[in-house]
Design a protein around this motif. Structure first.
Motif, PDB file in Angstrom:
ATOM      1  N   SER A 236      -8.852   4.333  -8.684  1.00  0.00           N
ATOM      2  CA  SER A 236      -8.201   3.899  -7.442  1.00  0.00           C
ATOM      3  C   SER A 236      -7.564   5.062  -6.689  1.00  0.00           C
ATOM      4  CB  SER A 236      -7.120   2.855  -7.734  1.00  0.00           C
ATOM      5  OG  SER A 236      -6.037   3.464  -8.398  1.00  0.00           O
TER       6      SER A 236
ATOM      7  N   THR B 292     -24.545   5.523  -0.260  1.00  0.00           N
ATOM      8  CA  THR B 292     -23.568   4.457   0.051  1.00  0.00           C
ATOM      9  C   THR B 292     -23.965   3.737   1.337  1.00  0.00           C
ATOM     10  OG1 THR B 292     -22.052   5.909   1.281  1.00  0.00           O
ATOM     11  CG2 THR B 292     -21.687   5.721  -1.087  1.00  0.00           C
TER      12      THR B 292
ATOM     13  N   ASP C  75     -16.253  10.012   2.041  1.00  0.00           N
ATOM     14  CA  ASP C  75     -16.658   9.271   0.846  1.00  0.00           C
ATOM     15  C   ASP C  75     -18.002   8.572   1.029  1.00  0.00           C
ATOM     16  OD1 ASP C  75     -15.860   7.332   2.629  1.00  0.00           O
ATOM     17  OD2 ASP C  75     -14.377   6.402   1.318  1.00  0.00           O
TER      18      ASP C  75
ATOM     19  N   ARG D 277       7.313  -0.691  -1.350  1.00  0.00           N
ATOM     20  CA  ARG D 277       6.962  -1.398  -0.118  1.00  0.00           C
ATOM     21  C   ARG D 277       6.967  -2.917  -0.342  1.00  0.00           C
ATOM     22  NH1 ARG D 277       4.787   0.842   4.247  1.00  0.00           N
ATOM     23  NH2 ARG D 277       3.861   2.545   3.068  1.00  0.00           N
TER      24      ARG D 277
ATOM     25  N   ARG E   2     -18.407   3.237  -2.314  1.00  0.00           N
ATOM     26  CA  ARG E   2     -18.215   4.600  -1.811  1.00  0.00           C
ATOM     27  C   ARG E   2     -18.231   5.625  -2.938  1.00  0.00           C
ATOM     28  NH1 ARG E   2     -16.422   4.734   3.629  1.00  0.00           N
ATOM     29  NH2 ARG E   2     -17.398   2.911   4.550  1.00  0.00           N
TER      30      ARG E   2
ATOM     31  N   PHE F 128      -5.665  -2.661  -7.706  1.00  0.00           N
ATOM     32  CA  PHE F 128      -5.398  -1.476  -6.890  1.00  0.00           C
ATOM     33  C   PHE F 128      -6.731  -0.850  -6.510  1.00  0.00           C
ATOM     34  CE2 PHE F 128      -1.793  -1.775  -9.857  1.00  0.00           C
ATOM     35  CZ  PHE F 128      -0.745  -1.878  -8.952  1.00  0.00           C
ATOM     36  N   ALA F 129      -6.871  -0.469  -5.266  1.00  0.00           N
ATOM     37  CA  ALA F 129      -8.094   0.215  -4.848  1.00  0.00           C
ATOM     38  C   ALA F 129      -7.800   1.062  -3.624  1.00  0.00           C
ATOM     39  CB  ALA F 129      -9.194  -0.795  -4.527  1.00  0.00           C
ATOM     40  N   MET F 130      -8.591   2.115  -3.472  1.00  0.00           N
ATOM     41  CA  MET F 130      -8.430   2.958  -2.313  1.00  0.00           C
ATOM     42  C   MET F 130      -8.945   2.205  -1.087  1.00  0.00           C
ATOM     43  SD  MET F 130      -9.601   6.917  -1.829  1.00  0.00           S
ATOM     44  CE  MET F 130      -9.016   7.550  -3.379  1.00  0.00           C
TER      45      MET F 130
ATOM     46  N   LEU G  35     -16.274   8.054  -5.034  1.00  0.00           N
ATOM     47  CA  LEU G  35     -14.857   8.180  -5.371  1.00  0.00           C
ATOM     48  C   LEU G  35     -14.488   9.653  -5.457  1.00  0.00           C
ATOM     49  CD1 LEU G  35     -14.437   5.392  -8.086  1.00  0.00           C
ATOM     50  CD2 LEU G  35     -14.108   5.234  -5.616  1.00  0.00           C
TER      51      LEU G  35
ATOM     52  N   TYR H 179      -4.554   9.854   1.681  1.00  0.00           N
ATOM     53  CA  TYR H 179      -5.386   8.653   1.655  1.00  0.00           C
ATOM     54  C   TYR H 179      -4.534   7.448   1.262  1.00  0.00           C
ATOM     55  CZ  TYR H 179      -5.462   9.747  -3.371  1.00  0.00           C
ATOM     56  OH  TYR H 179      -5.100  10.038  -4.660  1.00  0.00           O
TER      57      TYR H 179
ATOM     58  N   VAL I 162      -3.888   3.895  -0.791  1.00  0.00           N
ATOM     59  CA  VAL I 162      -4.239   3.043  -1.924  1.00  0.00           C
ATOM     60  C   VAL I 162      -3.543   1.697  -1.714  1.00  0.00           C
ATOM     61  CG1 VAL I 162      -4.204   2.711  -4.421  1.00  0.00           C
ATOM     62  CG2 VAL I 162      -4.432   5.015  -3.474  1.00  0.00           C
ATOM     63  N   GLY I 163      -4.310   0.633  -1.844  1.00  0.00           N
ATOM     64  CA  GLY I 163      -3.774  -0.692  -1.587  1.00  0.00           C
ATOM     65  C   GLY I 163      -3.581  -1.499  -2.864  1.00  0.00           C
ATOM     66  N   PHE I 164      -2.632  -2.423  -2.801  1.00  0.00           N
ATOM     67  CA  PHE I 164      -2.455  -3.461  -3.827  1.00  0.00           C
ATOM     68  C   PHE I 164      -2.994  -4.725  -3.171  1.00  0.00           C
ATOM     69  CE2 PHE I 164       0.691  -6.374  -6.180  1.00  0.00           C
ATOM     70  CZ  PHE I 164      -0.111  -6.436  -7.308  1.00  0.00           C
TER      71      PHE I 164
ATOM     72  N   TYR J  69       0.845  -1.192   0.000  1.00  0.00           N
ATOM     73  CA  TYR J  69       0.000   0.000   0.000  1.00  0.00           C
ATOM     74  C   TYR J  69       0.875   1.234   0.000  1.00  0.00           C
ATOM     75  CZ  TYR J  69       1.289   0.534   4.870  1.00  0.00           C
ATOM     76  OH  TYR J  69       2.017   0.695   6.013  1.00  0.00           O
ATOM     77  N   THR J  70       0.262   2.359  -0.241  1.00  0.00           N
ATOM     78  CA  THR J  70       0.947   3.639  -0.108  1.00  0.00           C
ATOM     79  C   THR J  70      -0.022   4.636   0.506  1.00  0.00           C
ATOM     80  OG1 THR J  70       2.168   5.393  -1.253  1.00  0.00           O
ATOM     81  CG2 THR J  70       0.317   4.423  -2.438  1.00  0.00           C
ATOM     82  N   VAL J  71       0.542   5.680   1.074  1.00  0.00           N
ATOM     83  CA  VAL J  71      -0.283   6.800   1.530  1.00  0.00           C
ATOM     84  C   VAL J  71       0.016   7.963   0.595  1.00  0.00           C
ATOM     85  CG1 VAL J  71      -0.934   8.273   3.451  1.00  0.00           C
ATOM     86  CG2 VAL J  71      -0.006   5.987   3.900  1.00  0.00           C
TER      87      VAL J  71
ATOM     88  N   ALA K  20       5.526   3.811  -4.960  1.00  0.00           N
ATOM     89  CA  ALA K  20       5.584   3.553  -3.519  1.00  0.00           C
ATOM     90  C   ALA K  20       5.079   2.144  -3.190  1.00  0.00           C
ATOM     91  CB  ALA K  20       4.759   4.601  -2.771  1.00  0.00           C
ATOM     92  N   ILE K  21       4.037   1.724  -3.894  1.00  0.00           N
ATOM     93  CA  ILE K  21       3.509   0.366  -3.686  1.00  0.00           C
ATOM     94  C   ILE K  21       4.560  -0.667  -4.096  1.00  0.00           C
ATOM     95  CG2 ILE K  21       1.856  -1.292  -4.685  1.00  0.00           C
ATOM     96  CD1 ILE K  21      -0.300   0.873  -4.336  1.00  0.00           C
TER      97      ILE K  21
ATOM     98  N   THR L  96     -10.569   2.512   2.757  1.00  0.00           N
ATOM     99  CA  THR L  96     -11.355   3.477   3.510  1.00  0.00           C
ATOM    100  C   THR L  96     -11.671   2.891   4.875  1.00  0.00           C
ATOM    101  OG1 THR L  96     -13.225   4.990   3.352  1.00  0.00           O
ATOM    102  CG2 THR L  96     -13.621   2.721   2.634  1.00  0.00           C
TER     103      THR L  96
ATOM    104  N   ARG M  95     -12.184  -1.936   2.706  1.00  0.00           N
ATOM    105  CA  ARG M  95     -12.068  -1.558   4.114  1.00  0.00           C
ATOM    106  C   ARG M  95     -11.606  -2.792   4.897  1.00  0.00           C
ATOM    107  NH1 ARG M  95     -18.577  -1.671   5.185  1.00  0.00           N
ATOM    108  NH2 ARG M  95     -18.716  -3.899   5.584  1.00  0.00           N
TER     109      ARG M  95
ATOM    110  N   LYS N 151     -14.337   0.615  -3.032  1.00  0.00           N
ATOM    111  CA  LYS N 151     -13.122   0.800  -2.236  1.00  0.00           C
ATOM    112  C   LYS N 151     -13.036  -0.429  -1.332  1.00  0.00           C
ATOM    113  CE  LYS N 151     -13.080   5.875  -1.919  1.00  0.00           C
ATOM    114  NZ  LYS N 151     -12.910   7.009  -0.971  1.00  0.00           N
TER     115      LYS N 151
ATOM    116  N   ASP O 230       3.902   7.631   0.678  1.00  0.00           N
ATOM    117  CA  ASP O 230       4.607   6.820   1.667  1.00  0.00           C
ATOM    118  C   ASP O 230       4.938   5.438   1.107  1.00  0.00           C
ATOM    119  OD1 ASP O 230       5.279   6.667   4.666  1.00  0.00           O
ATOM    120  OD2 ASP O 230       4.086   4.852   4.341  1.00  0.00           O
TER     121      ASP O 230
END
Lengths: 131, 345, 383
Positions: C137, B51, B46, C150, A109, A87-89, A111, A73, A75-77, A57-59, C146-147, A91, A127, A125, C199
């Protein structure tokens, strides 16, 4: 008019629809238009499993304009239960709670929007898993 | 109003956002000494009423296994629609993969739009026009910064998949009724961002008069008394009103406890009684009878009686409301105004 | 390669922010200096790479406008927009032209990023990556880097600090480069304590966009000798593509297009990795440079960050990497980047004081989405 492109993409974006190869079973998200990369087999749309785990992930601190309101925010892999990676945000997760390997699930959510009077773009997204 | 053919709740789900703000935090900004509740939920940047409706619906559909292609109506009760003009229901139909041959409309009756939606869907099912239908109460309600409403206006919602009782339901709707009158206790004019209200006038002539009249009429019409009910849920704009109205009508604290959420989550408006009903179903047993009385400003109250069946054990909401209560995170006023979009007013 | 194309001139402007000049004028400045270095030959074809000049609304078909200013008529002009390899493909077009014709070709690239908001530039870059994946995304290009970083740290147990050593080397190498955007050495501590972009990456892991223009004059070896010009030989090249969007790949840390392109380039030049003295590496992000170096095969997977931390790849070592500062310190004028990389290698190979004879130029779009490899070899010095 980006709204039109976003409208065309809505079903797979809302429902986590990917492509599945009828021959070798490979999965793709977002869905592909043509045939399977791996074996050339025919692809069909399929709703992907909603749970998965976070591979990386990254911020984001420097966000694109449409997401500036959300920064920072995450974003994750993500690898879904069937092995599909996307890849998706993320939340509903605090910056100090996110960990590689954590279990996540899809949620629906907002976007981004085009200002107060513009169209609202909804989508998937992820969670932390709520059980 | 008693359906001629049996109608009930096939599946249900409730959702509240993860974030809460404590009343003390709001009070510290605006210099208020006493506050109506402990804390309230607010939507993440969001989230909106749509939602929230989606989450509640998905839980209701997945926990019950309701057939998505047989849902014949989706009615959403809300006073915080994302669009003034553009239905929320169509987004839900495509997002949830429901049949597109479906009745869809947004209902508005202040805080009782959700129960109104239950009555409308029940009627369609009882008449045989549809077999399954979804009724939703959902809101991300607004409070002008510093106004009394800012302490309680919260976010949350619940969804109910209704069907013919013969399909097997977790709770049958025995009867309901509705009582309305022109009462200007609270309103929001078109194009306005925040509602206005008439302070203490929202109490006796509005909330109490309508709920008490509605419930008393319901009792007389169908021969119930408070003793007939295991649980009761009243509209909950704060902590005090639902407890006082319960007492006035002869209900005990034990009867209202499982469905009384406002002290922690605040007033979720169209979601309020329905989130309370979902929380009550989460803990109820087969045979339990539940009274529900909503209130919507402007004004009116709907009263319902539900009887829980054996199917409750296998179709309880997964996750239950408790799971969402357990993940709450407290935020400060600055995060709250940012997420609520108040910085761009 | 058997068509014997050689580089006989180069010209660049310093990468940076040109508040007083527009895209055409910096293009003209670099093009004229390249032509002058080659003895102002008549040009037969002009290929210009520019990734964003149209997308940013600065000047469409920018090659035409530069051609008109430099006053050359009646030859082929083509503007190429292919992200970070735009000017690299302009170079390849020049090779192809000279494979069947004789004469002189002007190739290179130009980019102007300072006339737009930084977010407008990054959003234009995002459009080149998969629109659907990136837009829905919230991912940025730096976020994707960054991904990868990591994942790399987790998989190979690499300490965060080691990722950025490549950027420190870039800054060290740019100190004496007159064309570099940043000519200041930095310490690893400074780089790591800088503001976070995505990050765990800080601004020192992210190459800075900048205005820039770089051009090269190409001709055939026979013609260069005939006209008495010093030259560097183009010994080989390769081009390959990886899957997009990146999440379709079996392993997002494997830069297989880079591996293929470099393998083909080495093959066509008839040399091996061990023969390389210089590598100009496309390190648009620190992690991209590391993964590319592993794709090239200079380091085992997961070991490149450690190699930089051990002090490898400095000037004078074999191979030397990014001898003029790479994308991080020379700057990242997106569509003009490959032309800078080539020009820098040409300078080294023409130099009498440097002991370098073979260079690899590695260039990419995105994260190995497309990879271009070019091999240059020291040629005739006193023809």
């Amino acid at each position: 008019m980006p709204e039109i492109t976003e409208w065309r993409d809505r079903l797979w974006r809302y429902r986590l629809v990917g492509s599945k190869c009828l021959s070798c079973g490979a999965r793709y998200y977002p869905p592909r238009n043509s045939s399977c990369i791996k074996c050339g087999g025919e692809l069909v749309d399929v709703e992907l499993p909603r749970r998965g785990k976070l591979l990386s992930y990254t911020v984001i601190y420097q966000a694109p304009g449409i997401y500036r309101f959300a920064s920072p925010y995450i974003v994750g892999f993500i690898e879904l239960e069937d092995g599909t990676r996307l890849f998706a945000m993320l939340t509903d997760v605090e910056l100090d709670e996110v960990k590689v390997g954590m279990e996540v699930e899809a949620t629906f959510r907002k976007l981004y929007t085009y200002g107060d009077s513009g169209h609202i773009v909804y989508g998937i997204k992820f969670r932390p898993l709520v059980t | 109003m008693k359906p001629v053919n049996g109608v009930g709740i096939f599946g249900y789900g409730a959702y509240i956002p993860r974030y809460i703000i404590e009343n003390s935090s709001i009070a510290s900004v605006w210099g208020k000494l006493s506050t109506p509740i402990k804390s309230k939920t607010f939507p993440s940047y969001d989230e909106d009423s749509l939602t929230i409706a989606y989450e509640a619906c998905r839980i209701a559909l997945e926990s019950s296994g309701a057939p998505r292609d047989k849902i014949g109506a989706i009615y959403i009760g809300s006073e915080s629609k994302p669009y003034a003009v553009k239905p929320s229901g169509t987004v839900l139909v495509d997002a949830l993969g429901l049949s597109r041959n479906i009745l869809s409309a947004d209902f508005e009756f202040a805080c009782k739009a959700g129960t109104e939606a239950i009555q409308a869907v029940s009627g369609l099912i009882a008449s045989g026009m549809i077999e399954f239908g979804i009724a939703i109460g959902t809101d991300t309600s607004q409070g002008r910064p510093g106004d009394e409403l800012e302490y309680t206006a919260a976010a949350g919602g619940a969804a109910f998949v209704l069907s013919r009782a013969s399909n097997g339901v977790v709770a049958e709707i025995e009867a309901s009724n509705s009582y309305v009158s022109d009462t200007p206790d609270f309103w929001r004019r078109s194009g306005e961002k925040y509602p206005r209200h008439l302070y203490r006038f929202t109490g006796e002539p509005a909330y109490f008069h309508h709920i008490i009249t509605s419930v008393k009429h319901f009792f007389e019409e169908y021969g119930y008394s408070p003793r007939d009910f295991d649980y009761a849920i009243f509209h909950q704009p704060n902590s005090k009103f639902p407890q006082r109205v319960a007492k006035m009508l002869g209900f005990t604290m034990d009867q209202i406890r499982p469905g009384l959420l406002s002290p922690i989550i605040g007033n979720t408006y169209s979601g309020a009684t329905l989130v309370g009903l979902a929380a009550t179903l989460d803990v109820s047993k087969p045979g339990d009878r539940i009274l529900l009385a909503s209130f919507g400003s402007g004004a009116g109250s709907d009263a319902f009686s539900f009887v829980v069946t054996d199917l409750i054990e296998e179709r309880r909401a997964k996750p239950p409301l408790k799971s969402f209560l357990e993940r709450l995170v407290t935020k400060d006023y600055s995060t709250y105004v940012r997420y609520r979009g108040k910085l761009w007013v | 390669m058997d068509n014997n194309v050689v580089v006989v001139g180069y010209g660049m402007v310093r990468v940076g922010e040109y508040w007083y000049k527009d895209i055409v004028s910096i293009g003209v400045e670099a093009a004229e200096s390249a032509l002058e270095a080659a003895g102002n030959p008549d040009i037969d074809a002009f290929y210009v790479g520019s990734a964003l000049s149209s997308a940013l609304g600065i000047q469409g078909n920018v090659g035409l406008h530069i051609a008109d200013e430099i006053g050359l008529d009646d030859f082929i002009v083509e503007t190429i927009s292919s992200g970070g390899v735009s000017s690299g493909l302009a170079f390849i077009n020049g090779l192809h032209y000279l494979a069947s014709r004789h004469g002189y070709v002007l190739v290179g690239g130009v980019e102007k990023t300072s006339d737009n908001l930084p977010t407008e530039v990054s959003e234009a870059v995002l459009v080149d990556l998969d629109r659907r994946v990136m837009k829905y995304s919230g991912l940025t290009e730096a976020g994707l880097a960054a991904i990868l970083a990591r994942l790399y740290m987790e998989r190979y147990g690499v300490d965060r600090s080691k990722i950025t050593q490549i950027s420190v080397l870039d800054h060290e190498n740019a100190v004496d480069n007159p064309y570099a955007m940043f000519r200041k050495a930095v310490t690893l501590d400074m780089a790591l304590s800088s503001p976070i972009v995505a990050d765990p990456l800080t601004i020192f892991d992210v190459s800075p966009y900048g205005d820039g223009a770089a051009f090269l004059v190409l001709t055939t070896k026979d013609r260069a000798i005939e006209d008495g010009l010093r030259y560097v030989e183009v010994a080989g090249y390769g081009f390959a593509r990886n899957r997009v969007p990146i999440n379709y790949r079996e392993d997002i840390l494997s830069f297989r297009a880079t591996a293929k392109a470099v393998g083909d380039a080495l093959g066509s030049a008839g040399i091996s990795l061990d023969d390389l003295d210089i590598i100009e590496l496309f390190d648009s992000y620190s992690i991209s440079g590391l993964l590319a170096l592993e794709g090239i095969g200079v380091c085992e997977s997961g070991s490149s960050a450690n190699e930089f931390s051990r002090g490898m790849f400095r000037r004078g070592m074999r191979p030397s990497i990014n001898t003029f500062g790479g994308l991080k310190a020379r700057g990242y004028p997106i569509g003009a980047t490959t032309a800078y990389q080539i020009s820098e290698a040409v300078i080294r190979l023409l130099s009498d004081s440097d002991d370098y004879s073979t260079a690899l130029i590695h260039s990419m779009t995105g994260f190995d989405d497309e990879a271009l490899a070019i091999i240059l070899r020291r040629g005739g010095l006193n023809a």
